[in-house]
Scaffold this motif. Sequence first.
Motif, mmCIF file in Angstrom:
data_model
loop_
_atom_site.group_PDB
_atom_site.id
_atom_site.type_symbol
_atom_site.label_atom_id
_atom_site.label_comp_id
_atom_site.label_asym_id
_atom_site.label_seq_id
_atom_site.Cartn_x
_atom_site.Cartn_y
_atom_site.Cartn_z
ATOM 1 N N THR A 161 0.767 -1.259 -0.188
ATOM 2 C CA THR A 161 0.550 -0.006 -0.242
ATOM 3 C C THR A 161 1.169 1.171 -0.135
ATOM 4 O O THR A 161 1.300 0.980 1.377
ATOM 5 N N VAL A 162 0.869 1.670 -1.129
ATOM 6 C CA VAL A 162 1.963 3.432 -1.125
ATOM 7 C C VAL A 162 1.299 4.670 -0.667
ATOM 8 O O VAL A 162 0.054 5.364 -1.511
ATOM 9 N N ILE A 163 1.780 5.116 0.742
ATOM 10 C CA ILE A 163 0.519 6.240 0.996
ATOM 11 C C ILE A 163 2.217 7.400 0.203
ATOM 12 O O ILE A 163 2.874 8.013 0.456
ATOM 13 N N PRO A 164 1.807 8.258 -0.828
ATOM 14 C CA PRO A 164 2.277 8.598 -1.973
ATOM 15 C C PRO A 164 2.329 10.551 -1.025
ATOM 16 O O PRO A 164 0.952 10.815 -0.596
ATOM 17 N N SER A 165 3.497 10.918 -1.664
ATOM 18 C CA SER A 165 3.394 12.081 -1.314
ATOM 19 C C SER A 165 2.829 13.408 -2.346
ATOM 20 O O SER A 165 2.696 14.371 -1.827
ATOM 21 N N GLY A 166 3.261 13.246 -3.261
ATOM 22 C CA GLY A 166 3.037 13.582 -4.881
ATOM 23 C C GLY A 166 4.683 14.277 -4.720
ATOM 24 O O GLY A 166 5.151 13.572 -4.295
ATOM 25 N N ALA A 379 2.083 6.672 11.018
ATOM 26 C CA ALA A 379 2.885 7.378 10.173
ATOM 27 C C ALA A 379 2.511 7.578 9.419
ATOM 28 O O ALA A 379 2.255 8.966 9.068
ATOM 29 N N ALA A 380 1.755 6.496 8.463
ATOM 30 C CA ALA A 380 1.182 7.044 7.568
ATOM 31 C C ALA A 380 -0.099 7.103 7.619
ATOM 32 O O ALA A 380 -1.127 7.039 6.728
ATOM 33 N N ASP A 381 -0.681 6.827 8.968
ATOM 34 C CA ASP A 381 -1.893 7.318 9.087
ATOM 35 C C ASP A 381 -3.068 6.162 8.452
ATOM 36 O O ASP A 381 -3.912 6.501 8.044
ATOM 37 N N ILE A 382 -2.810 4.722 8.429
ATOM 38 C CA ILE A 382 -3.764 4.118 8.375
ATOM 39 C C ILE A 382 -4.468 2.873 9.209
ATOM 40 O O ILE A 382 -4.751 2.142 8.901
#
Length: 450
Positions: A161-166, A379-382
């Motif tokens: 699962t990718v938590i991307p910042s753009g 930290a990934a807020d998931i």
Amino acid sequence: MNKRTITFCLLLLGLLASVTVAQSTAITVIKAGRLVDPETGTAAANQVIIIEGERIRAVGANLAIPAGANIIDLSKLTVLPGLVDSHTHMAITYKEQPENNYYYLTYVMDSTPLRAIQAASNGIQLLNAGFTVIRDVGNNGMYADTALRQAIEQGWLPGPTVIPSGIIIGGTGGQFWPTPEMYKRHNIVYPEYIDANSHDEIVRAVRENMLFGARTIKLCIDCKPWGYSVEDIKLAISEAAKGGCKVEGHVQTPEGAQRAIDAGIYIIGHGNALTPEHHRQMAEKGIFLAGTDTPFTKYRGSEAAFKRTVEKLRSAWEKKVPLTFSTDFDYWNERMKDEKTGEWLSRGDLTIAFLDTWKAAGIPPTDILRAITINGYKAADIIKERGPIKPGLFADLIAVAGDPLTDIDALRNVQFVMKNGMVFKKDGVMTPEKFFHPGPVRMPNGRYTR
Ligand SMILES: [Zn+2]
């Protein structure tokens, strides 16, 4: 509509409903020899995990096994939640040749599509090593990170699962120091960085990233002497919150660290500039540290830098900062080979090797395990949707031989990986067939989902 037609329609609906239910309720049962709870640092023997479709339905010792369930026997292994790299870069790989480790040149020579394909490969390699979640915080060309998240989410290919910042948001120049002509005539800073100086520009940049799929926002706090003020950072935090995003600040000076802390940032990226006093304040405010704690190996780093990194990590741990496991991985060289076999190390091998720094800092395995799992999900807020092995959450889990609660190196040899209830790796071998489709199996209704 006559009565017979209505009856027929009802029957058809019932049939359709039962087919849908039958598809979505495939039951998998995992028999775990030991099940680790990283939150408490304990393990329970002989646990049963019942998985319904993508999610965990029940966990316990004496659960009745549903008839027809697919049973996976991990009774000789230790089962635990998937791992998290809380600061990495999937879609950039700078090299000694031809760019002399200078990522300006990587950006000029490697197209975003090429980098996106690298990211897809890196994702598979990381999942193979047990990383089911990663925070991907910028330097990904033109949104290769959010594309990777979408592709995995839609079911094109396996990956964490990718938590991307753009794109990383910073004041004029980002982390680059371009020539006037490259900056003004060729806009060289973009798309590695979005220049956002005024408050209007900061708001616009945050919104743009979220529009294009970011799940977190990354700010250059002090990449330049004209870095962001406390007010600037607070504005970015409040704007990001509107789109459900938390903010990470790249920090490289003590002054920048203090401003990020004062603004109440969610995560500080890079631990080198932090003092014990910063650590104390971060612990008090519950600010996560993604220290990017590079070990000294024959392929990377120096002994002196390693010593400093170990001391900083040790201090942060002593002060009870919420620590995450993080690597800042974005490079490659020809020495990245296994010393015994001479074979190339995978991106997964290279990532989990960062355990060396944590061991050198004398951090107990239970705390390392918490950093690489629970604190990573936070930290990934998931953490409310995936991570812990609890009923209702997505079935992401891994299994290893040995006991990571006493020997953290057990994490270097992941034998089994499940993502979203599907088996990706079994008996130490990737079995990814079910993850590949000729089209999207999960459509986000034409828009980026949140
Ligand atoms: Zn980084």
